[in-house]
Design a protein around this motif. Structure first.
Motif, short mmCIF file in Angstrom:
data_model
loop_
_atom_site.label_atom_id
_atom_site.label_comp_id
_atom_site.label_asym_id
_atom_site.label_seq_id
_atom_site.Cartn_x
_atom_site.Cartn_y
_atom_site.Cartn_z
N ILE A 6 -173.57 75.24 -23.93
CA ILE A 6 -172.25 75.41 -23.32
C ILE A 6 -171.15 74.92 -24.26
CG2 ILE A 6 -170.74 74.56 -21.47
CD1 ILE A 6 -173.24 74.62 -19.64
N VAL A 7 -171.35 73.76 -24.85
CA VAL A 7 -170.34 73.21 -25.76
C VAL A 7 -170.18 74.11 -26.99
CG1 VAL A 7 -169.80 71.27 -27.29
CG2 VAL A 7 -170.59 70.85 -24.96
N ALA A 8 -171.29 74.61 -27.52
CA ALA A 8 -171.21 75.53 -28.65
C ALA A 8 -170.46 76.80 -28.27
CB ALA A 8 -172.61 75.87 -29.15
N THR A 9 -170.70 77.28 -27.06
CA THR A 9 -170.01 78.49 -26.57
C THR A 9 -168.51 78.25 -26.47
OG1 THR A 9 -171.97 79.21 -25.34
CG2 THR A 9 -169.84 80.12 -24.66
N ILE A 10 -168.13 77.15 -25.84
CA ILE A 10 -166.70 76.83 -25.72
C ILE A 10 -166.09 76.62 -27.10
CG2 ILE A 10 -165.03 75.13 -24.88
CD1 ILE A 10 -166.93 74.58 -22.55
N GLY A 11 -166.79 75.91 -27.97
CA GLY A 11 -166.29 75.66 -29.31
C GLY A 11 -166.03 76.95 -30.07
N LEU A 14 -170.22 76.95 -38.34
CA LEU A 14 -170.37 75.50 -38.40
C LEU A 14 -170.17 74.88 -37.03
CD1 LEU A 14 -170.80 73.02 -40.23
CD2 LEU A 14 -168.34 73.01 -40.67
N VAL A 15 -169.19 75.37 -36.28
CA VAL A 15 -168.94 74.86 -34.93
C VAL A 15 -170.11 75.19 -34.01
CG1 VAL A 15 -167.50 75.22 -32.87
CG2 VAL A 15 -166.43 74.82 -35.09
N MET A 16 -170.69 76.36 -34.16
CA MET A 16 -171.85 76.72 -33.34
C MET A 16 -173.01 75.77 -33.59
SD MET A 16 -174.01 80.29 -33.17
CE MET A 16 -174.44 80.17 -34.91
N GLU A 63 -163.64 68.24 -34.69
CA GLU A 63 -162.68 67.98 -33.62
C GLU A 63 -162.80 69.01 -32.51
OE1 GLU A 63 -158.48 66.09 -33.99
OE2 GLU A 63 -158.19 68.28 -34.13
N VAL A 64 -163.04 70.26 -32.87
CA VAL A 64 -163.22 71.31 -31.87
C VAL A 64 -164.44 71.02 -30.99
CG1 VAL A 64 -163.90 73.73 -31.54
CG2 VAL A 64 -162.02 73.16 -33.08
N VAL A 65 -165.55 70.60 -31.60
CA VAL A 65 -166.75 70.29 -30.82
C VAL A 65 -166.50 69.08 -29.92
CG1 VAL A 65 -169.14 69.48 -30.98
CG2 VAL A 65 -168.36 71.36 -32.43
N MET A 66 -165.84 68.06 -30.45
CA MET A 66 -165.49 66.90 -29.63
C MET A 66 -164.66 67.33 -28.42
SD MET A 66 -163.18 63.56 -30.63
CE MET A 66 -161.65 64.53 -30.56
N TYR A 67 -163.70 68.19 -28.65
CA TYR A 67 -162.83 68.67 -27.57
C TYR A 67 -163.61 69.51 -26.57
CZ TYR A 67 -158.97 71.31 -25.37
OH TYR A 67 -158.11 71.90 -24.47
N ALA A 68 -164.39 70.45 -27.06
CA ALA A 68 -165.15 71.34 -26.18
C ALA A 68 -166.11 70.55 -25.30
CB ALA A 68 -165.91 72.37 -27.02
N ASP A 69 -166.65 69.48 -25.83
CA ASP A 69 -167.61 68.64 -25.12
C ASP A 69 -167.04 68.07 -23.83
OD1 ASP A 69 -170.06 67.02 -24.86
OD2 ASP A 69 -168.81 65.33 -25.46
N LYS A 70 -165.74 67.87 -23.80
CA LYS A 70 -165.13 67.21 -22.65
C LYS A 70 -165.05 68.11 -21.41
CE LYS A 70 -165.65 64.40 -24.67
NZ LYS A 70 -165.77 64.41 -26.12
N PHE A 71 -165.31 69.41 -21.59
CA PHE A 71 -165.21 70.35 -20.47
C PHE A 71 -166.52 70.51 -19.71
CE2 PHE A 71 -161.58 71.71 -23.07
CZ PHE A 71 -160.59 71.77 -22.09
N ASN A 72 -167.60 69.85 -20.16
CA ASN A 72 -168.87 69.98 -19.45
C ASN A 72 -169.56 68.62 -19.40
OD1 ASN A 72 -172.13 70.86 -19.72
ND2 ASN A 72 -170.91 72.01 -18.25
N SER A 73 -170.10 68.29 -18.25
CA SER A 73 -170.75 67.00 -18.04
C SER A 73 -172.23 67.18 -17.75
CB SER A 73 -170.08 66.27 -16.87
OG SER A 73 -170.83 65.14 -16.50
N LYS A 74 -173.06 66.29 -18.30
CA LYS A 74 -174.50 66.31 -18.05
C LYS A 74 -174.86 65.50 -16.81
CE LYS A 74 -175.57 64.60 -22.04
NZ LYS A 74 -174.14 64.45 -22.48
N SER A 75 -173.87 64.98 -16.09
CA SER A 75 -174.19 64.26 -14.86
C SER A 75 -174.91 65.21 -13.91
CB SER A 75 -172.91 63.73 -14.22
OG SER A 75 -172.02 64.79 -13.92
N LEU A 76 -175.74 64.64 -13.05
CA LEU A 76 -176.54 65.49 -12.15
C LEU A 76 -175.88 65.61 -10.79
CD1 LEU A 76 -180.03 64.12 -13.20
CD2 LEU A 76 -178.99 66.31 -13.82
N PRO A 77 -175.60 66.84 -10.32
CA PRO A 77 -175.84 68.08 -11.05
C PRO A 77 -174.82 68.26 -12.18
CG PRO A 77 -174.68 68.57 -9.03
CD PRO A 77 -174.99 67.10 -9.00
#
Length: 236
Positions: free
Chosen positions: A34-39, A84-86, A174-188
């Motif tokens: 998901i993060v790679a996709t957003i990135g 590279l971002v992927m 920086e793009v990957v760091m930013y993209a990461d914030k839009f998805n959480s691994k918390s359950l669910p």
């Protein structure tokens, strides 16, 4: 370059080698996808803005969504490397396999260790280097926590990390760091809107919140509802 740049097949092998269970793999690997996709969506938006910079309205911004649905963003100083971002996105959270309290092998639901979790970036970085992955890729794991974890923050918060800067050193990180914030691994697992992460960022101070909003202004906003529907996750 002192290591190798992994292929998609090798990236999956790196995940499966360290994943303690299928459940852990499914959670972490899906988040990385998901993060790679957003990135990659953000990179395509950035590169389109760079290419069209001479025809954009004053201010260098466009409110017209990209084909992927990314809205806003500023013209970058150069073209970004989508490949590279992927790769970075697919590997950035590989260290989280090492910070489970319950990892799917003990009959308990998956649960991360609150005390160890902050170390997952550095653990992932070291794992990738030990596996022979190039430093330029391993840094995606090391440098993605929060909106840029500085030496000052590590010391001030007495975090269980060697005092150092764990911040992106290039636009792709920086793009990957930013993209990461839009998805959480918390359950669910769930997607976060800009407002939801703004509230999280604010817990760590006004400066942290300001840094987050600067990233939003810089890179634009992905189409979170569409992504949530695609991956069958909720939005908060």
């Amino acid at each position: 370059m002192s290591g190798y740049i992994p292929t998609l097949e090798q990236i999956d092998e790196l995940h499966k080698k360290i994943a303690p269970s299928q459940a852990a793999y499914d959670l972490v690997h899906t988040h990385c996808v998901i993060v790679a996709t957003i990135g990659c969506q953000i990179v395509r938006r950035q590169n389109a803005l760079f290419t069209r910079r001479c025809t954009l309205p004053a201010g260098g911004e466009s409110l017209v969504p990209s084909p992927d649905g990314v809205v806003g963003g500023q013209v970058p100083p150069r073209l970004l490397d989508e490949h590279l971002v992927m790769i970075g996105g697919l590997l950035h959270d590989i260290g989280t396999y090492m910070v489970f309290k319950h990892d799917g092998t003990d009959g308990e639901p998956l649960k991360f260790s609150g005390k160890k979790y902050i170390t997952h970036g550095l653990r992932g970085y070291r794992y990738l280097l030990d596996e022979g992955v190039d430093e330029s890729i391993a840094q995606f794991a090391r440098n993605h926590t929060g909106v840029g974890l500085t030496r000052e923050a590590v010391v001030a918060q007495d975090l269980p990390l060697p005092p150092d800067d764990y911040v992106p050193v290039n636009l792709e990180q920086e793009v990957v760091m930013y993209a990461d914030k839009f998805n959480s691994k918390s359950l669910p697992p769930k997607f976060l809107t800009v407002d939801a992460y703004t509230a999280r960022a604010e817990r760590f101070g006004e400066q942290n919140k300001r840094q987050w909003l600067e990233l939003v202004d810089k890179y634009g906003v992905p189409d979170i509802p569409a992504l949530a529907e695609k991956y069958h996750q909720i939005v908060i």
